[in-house]
Design a protein around this motif. Structure first.
Motif, PDB file in Angstrom:
ATOM      1  N   VAL A  32       5.352  -1.413   9.981  1.00 22.73           N
ATOM      2  CA  VAL A  32       4.321  -0.861  10.867  1.00 22.73           C
ATOM      3  C   VAL A  32       4.386   0.646  10.719  1.00 22.73           C
ATOM      4  N   ASP A  34       2.353   4.568  11.569  1.00 23.14           N
ATOM      5  CA  ASP A  34       1.326   5.363  12.250  1.00 23.14           C
ATOM      6  C   ASP A  34       1.461   6.806  11.799  1.00 23.14           C
ATOM      7  N   TYR A  41      -1.167   5.288  18.174  1.00 18.09           N
ATOM      8  CA  TYR A  41      -0.836   3.878  17.920  1.00 18.09           C
ATOM      9  C   TYR A  41      -1.116   3.028  19.160  1.00 18.09           C
ATOM     10  N   LYS A  45      -4.398   2.799  16.358  1.00 23.55           N
ATOM     11  CA  LYS A  45      -4.447   3.581  15.118  1.00 23.55           C
ATOM     12  C   LYS A  45      -3.087   3.490  14.434  1.00 23.55           C
ATOM     13  N   GLN A  46      -2.942   2.393  13.680  1.00 23.45           N
ATOM     14  CA  GLN A  46      -1.716   2.115  12.947  1.00 23.45           C
ATOM     15  C   GLN A  46      -2.043   1.129  11.838  1.00 23.45           C
ATOM     16  N   PHE A  70      -5.072   4.644  10.197  1.00 27.13           N
ATOM     17  CA  PHE A  70      -4.804   5.803  11.047  1.00 27.13           C
ATOM     18  C   PHE A  70      -5.063   7.048  10.220  1.00 27.13           C
TER      19      PHE A  70
END
Length: 140
Positions: A32, A34, A41, A45-46, A70
């Protein structure tokens, strides 16, 4: 807190009992990411990068995928597929051109490197135990 997005990703695919017994196994890992600077996030937005693989006989089938976005996410990344404590591996088929391949003695395994990969396109790879290794009777 990371302030730079991953431009290089390495997935280490570890051996399992099925590898040594000639069976089947599968696994997956997810990263994961960002921007590392804001709390964006929290509003989605990631990005999520996934590596899924399966092993059968002497062959790995590997699929990479990426979704989400992102600000500052690199569109192309360098991907390394590493196989610690496994015999020499070779790329048989792939959606992306192999940049380099080495057997790393510290890792005791092969590292396959692919540059400028658009992971969001879902590249796939087929990697097998090197035929010369198997031909020498050194396999399972």
């Amino acid at each position: 807190r990371a302030q730079k997005s991953f431009s290089d990703l390495e997935f280490r695919i570890m051996p399992a009992e099925a590898f040594y017994k000639g069976g089947h196994f599968s696994g997956k890992a997810q990263v994961v990411e960002d921007d590392g600077m804001t709390t964006d996030y929290l509003i989605g937005k990631q990005s999520f990068t996934k590596c899924e693989y399966s092993f059968n006989a002497s062959s790995f089938q590997i699929t990479l995928s990426q979704f989400g976005d992102f600000s500052g996410r690199p569109p192309l990344q360098t991907v390394r597929l590493s196989f610690p404590q496994l015999p020499p591996m070779t790329l048989v088929a792939g959606a992306v051109e192999l940049t380099s391949q080495e057997y790393n003695h510290e890792l005791v395994g092969s590292i396959l490197t692919f540059e400028n990969v658009d992971i969001s396109a879902g590249p796939t790879f087929q990697v097998e135990i090197d035929a010369e290794y198997l031909g020498a009777g050194l396999g399972h």
